[in-house]
Design an enzyme around this catalytic site. Structure first.
Site, mmCIF file in Angstrom:
data_model
loop_
_atom_site.group_PDB
_atom_site.id
_atom_site.type_symbol
_atom_site.label_atom_id
_atom_site.label_comp_id
_atom_site.label_asym_id
_atom_site.label_seq_id
_atom_site.Cartn_x
_atom_site.Cartn_y
_atom_site.Cartn_z
ATOM 1 N N VAL A 25 27.884 17.495 -5.524
ATOM 2 C CA VAL A 25 26.833 17.678 -4.523
ATOM 3 C C VAL A 25 28.215 16.535 -3.003
ATOM 4 O O VAL A 25 28.490 17.077 -2.579
ATOM 5 C CB VAL A 25 26.015 17.015 -4.326
ATOM 6 C CG1 VAL A 25 24.942 16.988 -3.191
ATOM 7 C CG2 VAL A 25 24.542 17.529 -5.077
ATOM 8 N N LYS A 50 16.487 13.286 -6.880
ATOM 9 C CA LYS A 50 15.556 13.398 -7.242
ATOM 10 C C LYS A 50 14.756 12.216 -8.386
ATOM 11 O O LYS A 50 13.403 11.640 -8.302
ATOM 12 C CB LYS A 50 14.263 14.914 -7.286
ATOM 13 C CG LYS A 50 15.104 15.151 -9.014
ATOM 14 C CD LYS A 50 16.505 15.903 -8.287
ATOM 15 C CE LYS A 50 17.095 16.824 -9.526
ATOM 16 N NZ LYS A 50 18.183 17.629 -9.094
ATOM 17 N N GLU A 65 15.600 15.268 1.954
ATOM 18 C CA GLU A 65 15.253 16.588 1.943
ATOM 19 C C GLU A 65 16.146 17.766 0.588
ATOM 20 O O GLU A 65 15.808 18.618 -0.013
ATOM 21 C CB GLU A 65 16.778 17.287 3.107
ATOM 22 C CG GLU A 65 15.643 19.017 3.341
ATOM 23 C CD GLU A 65 15.175 19.389 3.360
ATOM 24 O OE1 GLU A 65 14.368 18.596 4.566
ATOM 25 O OE2 GLU A 65 14.104 20.035 2.678
ATOM 26 N N VAL A 104 14.746 17.960 -3.495
ATOM 27 C CA VAL A 104 13.741 19.461 -4.069
ATOM 28 C C VAL A 104 14.401 20.823 -3.289
ATOM 29 O O VAL A 104 14.338 21.147 -2.201
ATOM 30 C CB VAL A 104 12.039 19.057 -3.706
ATOM 31 C CG1 VAL A 104 11.505 19.650 -3.743
ATOM 32 C CG2 VAL A 104 12.045 17.517 -3.967
ATOM 33 N N GLY A 162 16.922 22.086 -3.486
ATOM 34 C CA GLY A 162 18.102 22.075 -2.698
ATOM 35 C C GLY A 162 18.674 23.113 -1.714
ATOM 36 O O GLY A 162 18.167 22.228 -0.913
ATOM 37 N N ILE A 201 17.046 24.264 0.313
ATOM 38 C CA ILE A 201 15.909 25.092 1.267
ATOM 39 C C ILE A 201 15.085 23.656 1.965
ATOM 40 O O ILE A 201 15.088 23.179 1.321
ATOM 41 C CB ILE A 201 15.230 25.161 0.153
ATOM 42 C CG1 ILE A 201 15.290 26.295 -0.704
ATOM 43 C CG2 ILE A 201 13.801 26.331 0.882
ATOM 44 C CD1 ILE A 201 13.991 26.664 -2.140
ATOM 45 N N LYS A 213 10.123 16.919 -9.452
ATOM 46 C CA LYS A 213 10.192 17.441 -8.023
ATOM 47 C C LYS A 213 8.577 17.873 -7.842
ATOM 48 O O LYS A 213 7.937 17.830 -5.515
ATOM 49 C CB LYS A 213 11.377 19.080 -8.290
ATOM 50 C CG LYS A 213 12.441 18.608 -7.955
ATOM 51 C CD LYS A 213 13.082 19.735 -8.196
ATOM 52 C CE LYS A 213 14.893 20.104 -8.611
ATOM 53 N NZ LYS A 213 15.270 20.706 -9.135
ATOM 54 N N GLY A 235 23.550 23.578 -7.042
ATOM 55 C CA GLY A 235 24.772 24.142 -6.586
ATOM 56 C C GLY A 235 25.469 23.699 -5.415
ATOM 57 O O GLY A 235 25.106 23.350 -4.575
HETATM 58 N N1 HSE Z 1 19.525 20.893 -11.964
HETATM 59 C C1 HSE Z 1 19.032 21.519 -10.295
HETATM 60 C C2 HSE Z 1 18.333 22.472 -10.749
HETATM 61 C C3 HSE Z 1 19.566 20.477 -9.867
HETATM 62 O O1 HSE Z 1 18.796 23.885 -11.934
HETATM 63 O O2 HSE Z 1 16.974 23.331 -9.325
HETATM 64 C C4 HSE Z 1 18.988 21.252 -8.107
HETATM 65 O O3 HSE Z 1 17.565 20.251 -7.979
#
Ligand code: HSE
Length: 403
Positions: free
Chosen positions: A12, A100, A124, A127, A129, A131, A200, A298
């Site tokens: 990230v 998170k 942001e 939770v 990714g 969105i 989340k 991702g």
């Molecule tokens: N491991 C988490 C997922 C990464 O697969 O959603 C993103 O929070």
């Protein structure tokens, strides 16, 4: 020029640096002046990276530089992320994060620290990714009472379940693929045991309630026990299997919060959420259902959400951006035994008469082979279901059905 730093140059963090460069002209249209990454904190060296000369190993170097106004914390884990974030906020440096675990554990404390020191703490990317979810919930839905939040919140498990369902893939092979694509947590247990979804949904519940819903209070089941036979049973019921985070504010106001595999009817928009995508349905008392959909994990989707916070922070320098979850007092959870719903059951064929006697008229038989009986129950509480299911010696699995 706004000077910023990134903590953690992993998937990230490196995506954040790249996005700020690649979309610099687009970003300048929103925030005048450049947003410049001055430092990147990591334990490793990156001699081949174009950002290699900005790597530092000592957090104090960032903290003691008076030019730094924004920190992107993309390290993950509680420590040292918590100490670094707290010290930065106490110096009036705003922080945004994709972490998170940290937000679920210390969200209100860090939001309050930011307020006290005239800076902001935004999350942001924590939770859903890429969105846009938290800012819409905080701003665009601020006028509604939130009645429920139901979401596919973990890209890794959704990827695994989709592969298992479509291609009959083996659980471990699908998990390995998700890890190779950079979706999974460092320890995949957090994904597959449902803890990541639990964190989340706890964050979303806390924002909806305006006070802390502790993630330890989320009733949690993962996907490790889901089998090909469960997919077949779900198909017979006109459903697909998805790992959901569910939060309902009913009756006495205590939220009922759980994460578990659900049989999701094909008529639900959540049934169309496949692969690494996440989908979240939020129901407000005035707006009704609102659906959010996009890539939940991702490099670039998550970096996109982090950078959206960077822009918000750059536009609001020197002031606290309100977040409604400042109250760290814990909300009492509703006991899981009181939850009411329908269950999809697989049991041994010999249990047929017992099942009919235990589940009565509400029971709907879906298929009965020589070996296995598959049926839907009528609406029951979780406690009633557990009592009755104890009378089925051949019980193989039960999955909650999303209503
Ligand atoms: N491991 C988490 C997922 C990464 O697969 O959603 C993103 O929070």
């Amino acid at each position: 020029m706004t000077e910023a730093a990134i903590l953690g140059f992993g998937i990230v963090g490196s995506g954040v640096a790249e996005l700020l460069d690649r979309n610099a002209d687009r970003i300048r249209e929103r925030v005048p002046g450049e947003i410049h990454i001055k430092y990147i904190l990591d334990l490793r060296e990156f001699p081949d990276s174009p950002y290699g000369d900005r790597i530092v190993h000592d957090f104090d170097r960032i903290l003691e530089d008076p030019e730094i106004r924004i920190i992107c914390e993309t390290m993950g884990g509680k420590e040292p992320a918590y100490q670094f974030t707290k010290r930065a906020l106490e110096k009036g440096i705003s922080v945004c994060t994709s972490n998170k675990e940290l937000v679920a554990a210390y969200g209100p404390e860090l939001i309050a620290a930011a307020r006290e020191h005239h800076c902001s703490y935004l999350f942001e990317a924590s939770v859903g990714g890429g969105i846009p979810l938290i800012r819409p919930l905080e701003n665009c839905l601020a006028q509604d009472r939130i009645e429920s939040v139901v979401g596919i919140l973990n890209g890794t498990t959704n990827y695994i379940l989709t592969k298992m369902e479509r291609f009959g893939s083996d659980f471990h092979a699908a998990l390995k693929e998700a890890q190779e694509k950079g979706y999974a947590e460092q320890n995949p247990e957090a994904d597959v045991e449902g803890h990541d979804t639990g964190r989340k949904i706890a964050i979303l519940t806390s924002l909806a309630a305006g006070r802390t819903f502790a993630y330890e209070d989320v009733y949690c089941e993962g996907i490790t026990a889901v089998t090909q036979e469960d997919f077949a049973a779900a198909r017979a019921a006109g459903c697909v299997v998805r790992l959901l985070g569910v939060s309902c504010f009913e009756g006495d106001g205590r939220p009922m919060v759980l994460t578990a595999p659900f049989a999701v009817p094909l008529s639900s928009p959540l049934a169309m959420v496949n692969d690494v995508f996440n989908g979240v349905l939020i129901r407000g008392n005035m707006v009704g259902d609102v659906m959010f959909y996009g890539q939940g994990a991702g490099r670039y989707p998550t970096a996109s959400a982090v950078v959206s916070d960077v822009l918000e922070l750059a536009l609001n320098e020197g002031r606290w951006i309100p977040v409604r979850w400042e109250n760290g007092e814990k909300t009492e959870p509703a006991p899981i035994g009181e939850r009411r719903g329908v269950f999809l059951v697989r049991t041994a064929a010999e249990d047929r008469e017992r099942a009919a006697a235990l589940f009565g008229e509400g029971m709907q038989e879906l298929s009965a082979g020589q070996d296995e009986l598959v049926f839907l129950t009528g609406e029951l509480s979780e406690a009633e279901f557990a009592d009755r299911a104890a009378g089925l010696p051949g019980l193989r699995s039960r999955i909650r059905v999303l209503r």
